[in-house]
Design an enzyme around this catalytic site. Structure first.
Site, PDB file in Angstrom:
ATOM      1  N   SER A  34      41.944  41.832  37.655  1.00  0.00           N
ATOM      2  CA  SER A  34      42.981  42.965  38.100  1.00  0.00           C
ATOM      3  C   SER A  34      42.259  43.979  39.098  1.00  0.00           C
ATOM      4  O   SER A  34      41.154  43.520  39.431  1.00  0.00           O
ATOM      5  CB  SER A  34      44.123  43.237  37.530  1.00  0.00           C
ATOM      6  OG  SER A  34      44.954  44.068  38.071  1.00  0.00           O
ATOM      7  N   TYR A  92      47.364  43.941  49.102  1.00  0.00           N
ATOM      8  CA  TYR A  92      46.380  43.061  47.994  1.00  0.00           C
ATOM      9  C   TYR A  92      46.643  44.620  46.550  1.00  0.00           C
ATOM     10  O   TYR A  92      46.728  43.659  45.961  1.00  0.00           O
ATOM     11  CB  TYR A  92      44.734  44.073  48.247  1.00  0.00           C
ATOM     12  CG  TYR A  92      43.554  43.414  46.909  1.00  0.00           C
ATOM     13  CD1 TYR A  92      43.371  42.536  47.181  1.00  0.00           C
ATOM     14  CD2 TYR A  92      43.376  45.066  46.927  1.00  0.00           C
ATOM     15  CE1 TYR A  92      42.591  42.319  45.799  1.00  0.00           C
ATOM     16  CE2 TYR A  92      42.219  44.460  45.531  1.00  0.00           C
ATOM     17  CZ  TYR A  92      41.984  43.010  45.485  1.00  0.00           C
ATOM     18  OH  TYR A  92      40.660  43.413  44.492  1.00  0.00           O
ATOM     19  N   LYS A 114      47.791  42.399  43.304  1.00  0.00           N
ATOM     20  CA  LYS A 114      46.751  42.694  41.474  1.00  0.00           C
ATOM     21  C   LYS A 114      48.147  43.898  40.754  1.00  0.00           C
ATOM     22  O   LYS A 114      47.442  43.403  39.502  1.00  0.00           O
ATOM     23  CB  LYS A 114      45.452  43.842  41.679  1.00  0.00           C
ATOM     24  CG  LYS A 114      44.563  43.230  42.639  1.00  0.00           C
ATOM     25  CD  LYS A 114      44.050  42.131  41.574  1.00  0.00           C
ATOM     26  CE  LYS A 114      42.860  41.206  42.427  1.00  0.00           C
ATOM     27  NZ  LYS A 114      42.138  40.436  41.622  1.00  0.00           N
TER      28      LYS A 114
END
Length: 261
Positions: free
Chosen positions: A151, A166, A170
């Site tokens: 992650s 982004y 994650k």
């Protein structure tokens, strides 16, 4: 600081490990570390050339590895990847779902739709596809298996301007990890995650920034005063994948020099 060494330990001798995104950076470091501790390593990525380089490095150090191109956003590719690992080495004991992409630099309202689709396809769907293929094999094995998803500190643990999408992708990886860990621990499959911050890869470089310029910047931005080495992050991955972490389930280990503390 001395580099992390795996030479004196052999926690993965006789075991098969799969690493996605293993053509460079963190994925390559994890593959090298697993091989150094005795694993037969299947290295996966979208382009054969970098994978062949990883295999050559492993073999030069006395390890065993196989390159297998795959696009994790395609479920058929991840199924074929696991099938190849088992056909070649007999089992799938460890999987490290590292393949991912970064898109950032703009406010979320200005994010191109194609960047959003790419982040979801690779960072989220790619992890789901990989998990499903890996669990399908591991649940057939008496020994089960261990899976580590990569992650990020951005999203699950910290926010920064310009990286919202982004971070969302994650954060989804971390949520997938925790849920899947509970879904499958009774089948003998341990699933955990690592969440690196800036590490010594090209992803930590700003546009047109050199590594030396990044290192100067990190002295001011990181409580630790530097980026993490890929070997340091790999050491955390190997811990979670090993029997040393036999009771660690659904964890998300942050490795970012204190940036998200």
């Amino acid at each position: 600081m001395s580099p992390v060494s795996h030479a004196s330990r052999h926690r993965f001798t006789g075991r098969t490990a799969l690493v996605t995104g293993a053509g460079s950076g963190l994925g390559r470091a994890v593959a090298l570390a697993l091989a150094a501790e005795g694993a037969n390593v299947v290295v996966a990525g979208r382009t054969h050339g970098p994978l062949a380089e990883t295999v050559a490095l492993i073999e030069a150090a006395g390890g065993t590895a196989l390159a297998q191109p795959a696009d994790v956003s395609r479920a058929d590719d991840t199924k074929a990847l696991v099938r190849t690992a088992v056909e070649r080495f007999g089992t799938l004991d460890v999987a490290v779902n590292n393949a991912g992409v970064f898109r950032g630099g703009t406010p979320v309202a200005d994010l191109p739709a194609e960047d959003w689709r790419t982040l979801l396809d690779i960072n989220v769907t790619g992890v789901l596809n990989s998990l499903q293929a890996e669990v399908a094999q591991m649940r057939t094995q008496e020994s089960g298996g261990a899976i580590v998803n990569v992650s990020s500190n951005l999203g699950p643990h910290a926010s920064r301007p310009g990286v919202t999408a982004y971070g969302a992708s994650k954060a989804a990886v971390s949520a997938l990890t925790r849920g899947a860990a509970l879904d499958h621990v009774a089948e003998g499959i341990r699933i955990n995650a690592v969440s690196p911050g800036a590490s010594d890869t090209t992803m930590s470089l700003r546009p047109d920034e050199t590594p030396a310029e990044r290192d100067v910047r990190m002295k001011e931005q990181s409580p630790l005063g530097r980026v993490s080495t890929t070997e340091e992050v790999a050491a955390a991955v190997l811990y979670l994948a090993s029997s040393d972490a036999a009771s660690v389930v659904g964890a998300d280990l942050v490795i970012d020099g204190g940036a998200a503390a």
